[in-house]
Design a protein around this motif. Structure first.
Motif, PDB file in Angstrom:
ATOM      1  N   GLN A 164       1.816 178.394  21.047  1.00 48.63           N
ATOM      2  CA  GLN A 164       0.612 177.648  20.687  1.00 48.63           C
ATOM      3  C   GLN A 164       0.246 177.812  19.209  1.00 48.63           C
ATOM      4  N   LYS A 165       0.708 178.906  18.584  1.00 42.58           N
ATOM      5  CA  LYS A 165       0.433 179.122  17.166  1.00 42.58           C
ATOM      6  C   LYS A 165       1.193 178.152  16.268  1.00 42.58           C
ATOM      7  N   ARG A 166       2.257 177.589  16.799  1.00 38.95           N
ATOM      8  CA  ARG A 166       3.100 176.642  16.055  1.00 38.95           C
ATOM      9  C   ARG A 166       3.670 177.276  14.781  1.00 38.95           C
ATOM     10  N   ILE A 167       4.034 178.541  14.879  1.00 31.50           N
ATOM     11  CA  ILE A 167       4.697 179.252  13.782  1.00 31.50           C
ATOM     12  C   ILE A 167       6.090 179.602  14.277  1.00 31.50           C
ATOM     13  N   TYR A 168       7.103 178.988  13.674  1.00 30.11           N
ATOM     14  CA  TYR A 168       8.479 179.153  14.144  1.00 30.11           C
ATOM     15  C   TYR A 168       9.368 179.580  12.978  1.00 30.11           C
ATOM     16  N   PRO A 169       9.414 180.874  12.679  1.00 31.15           N
ATOM     17  CA  PRO A 169      10.188 181.331  11.514  1.00 31.15           C
ATOM     18  C   PRO A 169      11.692 181.210  11.742  1.00 31.15           C
ATOM     19  N   ALA A 170      12.368 180.492  10.863  1.00 30.46           N
ATOM     20  CA  ALA A 170      13.810 180.304  11.002  1.00 30.46           C
ATOM     21  C   ALA A 170      14.574 181.601  10.762  1.00 30.46           C
ATOM     22  N   GLY A 221       7.297 191.723   4.180  1.00 26.19           N
ATOM     23  CA  GLY A 221       7.601 190.310   4.326  1.00 26.19           C
ATOM     24  C   GLY A 221       7.969 189.894   5.735  1.00 26.19           C
ATOM     25  N   TYR A 222       7.590 190.691   6.734  1.00 28.37           N
ATOM     26  CA  TYR A 222       7.958 190.375   8.114  1.00 28.37           C
ATOM     27  C   TYR A 222       7.254 189.100   8.571  1.00 28.37           C
ATOM     28  N   THR A 223       7.982 188.257   9.247  1.00 28.38           N
ATOM     29  CA  THR A 223       7.394 187.012   9.748  1.00 28.38           C
ATOM     30  C   THR A 223       6.616 187.236  11.036  1.00 28.38           C
ATOM     31  N   SER A 224       6.980 188.287  11.772  1.00 34.98           N
ATOM     32  CA  SER A 224       6.268 188.647  12.997  1.00 34.98           C
ATOM     33  C   SER A 224       5.770 190.081  12.868  1.00 34.98           C
ATOM     34  N   LEU A 225       4.505 190.295  13.206  1.00 36.57           N
ATOM     35  CA  LEU A 225       3.893 191.618  13.146  1.00 36.57           C
ATOM     36  C   LEU A 225       3.398 191.994  14.529  1.00 36.57           C
ATOM     37  N   LEU A 226       3.700 193.209  14.943  1.00 39.98           N
ATOM     38  CA  LEU A 226       3.251 193.711  16.236  1.00 39.98           C
ATOM     39  C   LEU A 226       2.524 195.029  16.004  1.00 39.98           C
ATOM     40  N   ALA A 227       1.250 195.051  16.355  1.00 43.28           N
ATOM     41  CA  ALA A 227       0.421 196.246  16.146  1.00 43.28           C
ATOM     42  C   ALA A 227       0.072 196.855  17.496  1.00 43.28           C
ATOM     43  N   LEU A 287       8.197 186.750  20.833  1.00 42.54           N
ATOM     44  CA  LEU A 287       8.363 186.615  19.381  1.00 42.54           C
ATOM     45  C   LEU A 287       9.792 186.229  19.024  1.00 42.54           C
ATOM     46  N   THR A 288      10.752 186.789  19.748  1.00 45.51           N
ATOM     47  CA  THR A 288      12.149 186.439  19.513  1.00 45.51           C
ATOM     48  C   THR A 288      12.375 184.949  19.754  1.00 45.51           C
ATOM     49  N   ALA A 289      11.757 184.426  20.804  1.00 48.06           N
ATOM     50  CA  ALA A 289      11.895 183.002  21.107  1.00 48.06           C
ATOM     51  C   ALA A 289      11.380 182.140  19.961  1.00 48.06           C
ATOM     52  N   MET A 290      10.309 182.573  19.297  1.00 47.18           N
ATOM     53  CA  MET A 290       9.776 181.771  18.188  1.00 47.18           C
ATOM     54  C   MET A 290      10.809 181.639  17.068  1.00 47.18           C
ATOM     55  N   GLY A 291      11.520 182.706  16.794  1.00 48.88           N
ATOM     56  CA  GLY A 291      12.555 182.643  15.774  1.00 48.88           C
ATOM     57  C   GLY A 291      13.704 181.737  16.174  1.00 48.88           C
ATOM     58  N   ARG A 292      14.078 181.786  17.458  1.00 44.75           N
ATOM     59  CA  ARG A 292      15.163 180.914  17.921  1.00 44.75           C
ATOM     60  C   ARG A 292      14.748 179.448  17.828  1.00 44.75           C
ATOM     61  N   PHE A 293      13.483 179.173  18.158  1.00 46.09           N
ATOM     62  CA  PHE A 293      12.984 177.804  17.979  1.00 46.09           C
ATOM     63  C   PHE A 293      13.095 177.399  16.505  1.00 46.09           C
TER      64      PHE A 293
END
Length: 689
Positions: free
Chosen positions: A295-301, A378-384, A447-453
């Motif tokens: 839903q965030k529509r952020i898809y880091p290649a 510079g991480y595209t995904s952050l997990l806290a 989060l991994t799926a977002m990168g694959r997208f």
């Protein structure tokens, strides 16, 4: 205007079999649309009532005051067929058929279903179902569906659900709503006599109502249609998460090659989905997790994960999950690590970054660590990971302030909190812009799926390579003939010669140089080693002469019905890694290429990669590198590295050959991978009509 717009965005809807009872199948859709404010005209058809739920009713389809864009058919079998014919004759464009008792019941029902489709097609009308629950487009107040799930309301959002199963589709809608995910459009297809899940995915790809697509399928009958729909979604940058159930069994006894025997629909499906950037969910929970983050529509290649935590143990857990998922966690830059160590000398600043319990005393430490990960790492995904701090009366307010400051400065990042919090507190975090998970391992998968997208969206559709101009024989070729064909297609071969006498075999061996390999030459004996039909390391003329006789004797004794064309003498290749490359024509998706470890190990380890044909050399390299056994090609234990580009060229050439219409399967096993080149030592081709 899309061909399915009259169905999904109608101005008027007829309800054939309309009920005045809002709890009955023919009454629920009317009640729903009155409740949610459908702006179009509802036209109930009921010969026994003048009104239905306060609306004027009509005795039959010809008496309708206007031609409806779409219709619901909620009456029994023969009457449903007559209704389809009448609606088509009126010019109705689509009908949702609730009626059961068709193909799902057996042969008689299938014949009835064929008549239903024929009646609809005569008038140019499309059919959803039969035996379906219906669909909805919530933003229009359009709910031609009889699910009870709507009794708890509808939540607006941008999720589109395309489900073959009505019960699972509405279950997914309700589960998404409970998760806080709003569903814009839901479609259920039932028996799929006409419209399929693929058709609705394709519509959603171009629909402004939908940004994220979830799909459920029990079977995929039209592979080309399915692939085209997924490709449309990829081009539109709309992520698709699919749950496909029903794993088909491999018909190994009839397989003509290793490639065919280990492919199976499910393995090929996985390859097709990966190629198109579709995430295949194994559970409902996983499907919802991926849709939630999407839903965030952020898809880091080029996706990377940075982890900040107050628990070293949780950091290890997350790192393990990331490695299993294939999500990179590169270390923080050295200079950034030094700055963080200066702030908290006993911290672990590498990645995961452990800010320790010092954050209890100074929430500025949390902000500094998180900011450094976003800015310096510079991480595209952050997990806290902050566990119960996410719902603490003392810790939550300053923690929210610190993390929100970081998120506001980096709105292009996927920022996930792994916390324990009440639903009310979770909503507060989400309103701040954070994604919230209790289980960090689940977060890593999503989060991994977002990168694959993102990787898939960044790819350009490859131009389809033309098949080679090769004349194929009428009958199945023997090994020598198969090798000549594949050599013409661009697959390099080991020097060899077909020999019909022992003296010819000796002459060939003398020309190639000893040692040589001798193999039975027969189109009927495909796996020669199983009957002792392969002799290795023949070091002199005497060994070749006696070997020829031995092979012919074994053929007569162990395969008495087989045609034997002689013996194949080939140069023996040493110090090579044995690979297997192949193509097989999948019943759903057409020709598919395969690569894996070769020789006798291909079925033992089943370490293979698949991709639809044709395969580019670049994609072939990616397939090879994806193998678990790739270290054997990459210089394991000090051995020379294999020529990966040469293997890729051979695989790409074979994949183009596999697109020829008559090729059922073709395999090279082994393909001898050398430090300088790759050559085929065996080949099998199966041809169809």
């Amino acid at each position: 205007m899309h061909a399915l717009d009259p169905l999904l965005r109608p101005r008027s809807l007829a309800i054939v079999g309309a009920s005045d009872d809002p709890t009955r199948i023919g009454g629920r859709p009317i009640a729903n649309m009155l409740k949610f404010g459908f702006a179009g005209r509802l036209l109930p058809v009921n010969p026994n009532r003048a009104t239905v739920q306060g609306l004027p009713a009509f005795p039959d389809i010809p008496s309708l005051p206007e031609t409806p864009d779409a219709a619901i058919i909620a009456i029994p079998g023969e009457a449903a067929i007559a209704a389809a014919a009448a609606l088509g004759a009126r010019g109705c464009r689509a009908a949702i058929v609730y009626t059961a008792g068709f193909a799902e019941t057996g042969e008689a029902g299938a014949a009835l279903q064929d008549r239903l489709v024929a009646a609809a097609r005569q008038g140019g009308m499309r059919i959803v179902g039969p035996n379906c629950l219906g669909l909805f487009n919530g933003g229009l107040g359009y709910f031609p569906i009889f699910t009870a799930s709507l009794e708890r309301g509808w939540k607006p959002g941008k999720l589109g659900i395309a489900s073959q199963s009505g019960a699972y589709g509405t279950h997914l809608f309700a589960a998404a709503r409970a998760r806080g995910i709003g569903t814009a459009v839901l479609t259920t297809t039932g028996n799929e006599a006409d419209l399929q899940v693929a058709d609705f995915i394709e519509w959603m790809a171009g629909a402004e109502e939908v940004e994220v697509i979830a799909a459920y399928a029990e079977g995929i009958r039209d592979g080309a249609r399915f692939v085209a729909a997924l490709e449309a979604a990829r081009r539109a940058r709309k992520p698709v998460t699919l749950m496909k159930v029903g794993r088909s069994e491999v018909g190994g006894a009839a397989a003509q090659s290793h490639t065919a025997s280990i492919a199976g629909d499910d393995r090929v499906l996985d390859a097709v989905l990966a190629d198109l950037g579709v995430h295949r969910a194994r559970t409902t929970e996983e499907l919802l997790d991926v849709c939630y983050v999407a839903q965030k529509r952020i898809y880091p290649a080029r996706n990377t994960l940075g982890v900040v935590t107050i628990s070293g143990g949780a950091g290890v857990l997350i790192a393990d999950a990331a490695e299993a998922a294939g999500l990179a966690m590169p270390p923080m830059p050295e200079a950034a690590q030094e700055r963080l160590k200066a702030l908290v000398p006993f911290a672990s600043p590498r990645n995961p970054v452990d800010c320790t319990a010092q954050a209890f005393n100074d929430m500025g430490v949390v902000e500094a660590f998180a900011e450094s990960m976003a800015r310096d790492g510079g991480y595209t995904s952050l997990l806290a990971f902050f566990t119960a701090w996410g719902d603490s009366t003392t810790m939550t307010p300053p923690l929210r302030k610190a993390l929100k400051a970081v998120l506001d400065r980096h709105p292009d990042r996927l920022f996930v909190l792994s916390i324990l919090a009440s639903p009310e507190r979770t909503r507060q975090w989400e309103e701040d812009g954070f994604l919230v998970f209790e289980d960090p391992s689940r977060a890593v998968v999503a989060l991994t799926a977002m990168g694959r997208f993102g990787e898939a969206f960044a790819r350009h559709a490859a131009a389809s390579a033309a098949p080679p101009a090769i004349a194929l024989p009428d009958a199945a070729p023997n090994e020598a003939e198969a090798k000549n064909i594949l050599a013409a297609a661009g697959v390099p071969m080991v020097p060899e010669r077909a020999c019909s006498t022992a003296e010819e075999a000796v002459a060939a061996a003398r020309e190639f140089g000893f040692p040589v390999v001798a193999k039975l030459l027969s189109p009927d004996i495909l796996h020669k080693s199983e009957i002792g039909g392969v002799l290795l390391d023949l070091k002199d003329e005497a060994a070749v002469r006696s070997g020829f006789t031995l092979l012919m004797t074994r053929a007569a004794a162990r395969a008495p019905g087989a045609r034997v064309d002689g013996v194949l003498i080939a140069r023996q290749v040493r110090d090579a890694v044995e690979m297997a490359i192949g193509v097989v024509r999948d019943a759903t998706f057409g020709p598919v290429a395969m690569v894996g470890l070769g020789g006798v190990f291909i079925e033992t380890f089943r370490d293979v990669a698949f991709r639809r044909c044709p395969v580019s050399e670049e994609d072939a390299v990616a397939m090879i590198r994806s193998l678990r056994g790739f270290p054997l090609l990459d210089g394991a234990r000090g051995k020379p590295k294999a020529d990966i580009p040469a293997i890729a060229r051979a695989l790409s050439a074979l994949s183009r050959f596999g697109t020829l219409p008559r090729v059922v399967s073709a395999e090279v096993n082994p393909l001898m991978a050398l430090p300088d080149g790759a050559v085929a030592a065996d080949a099998v081709i199966e041809l169809g009509e």
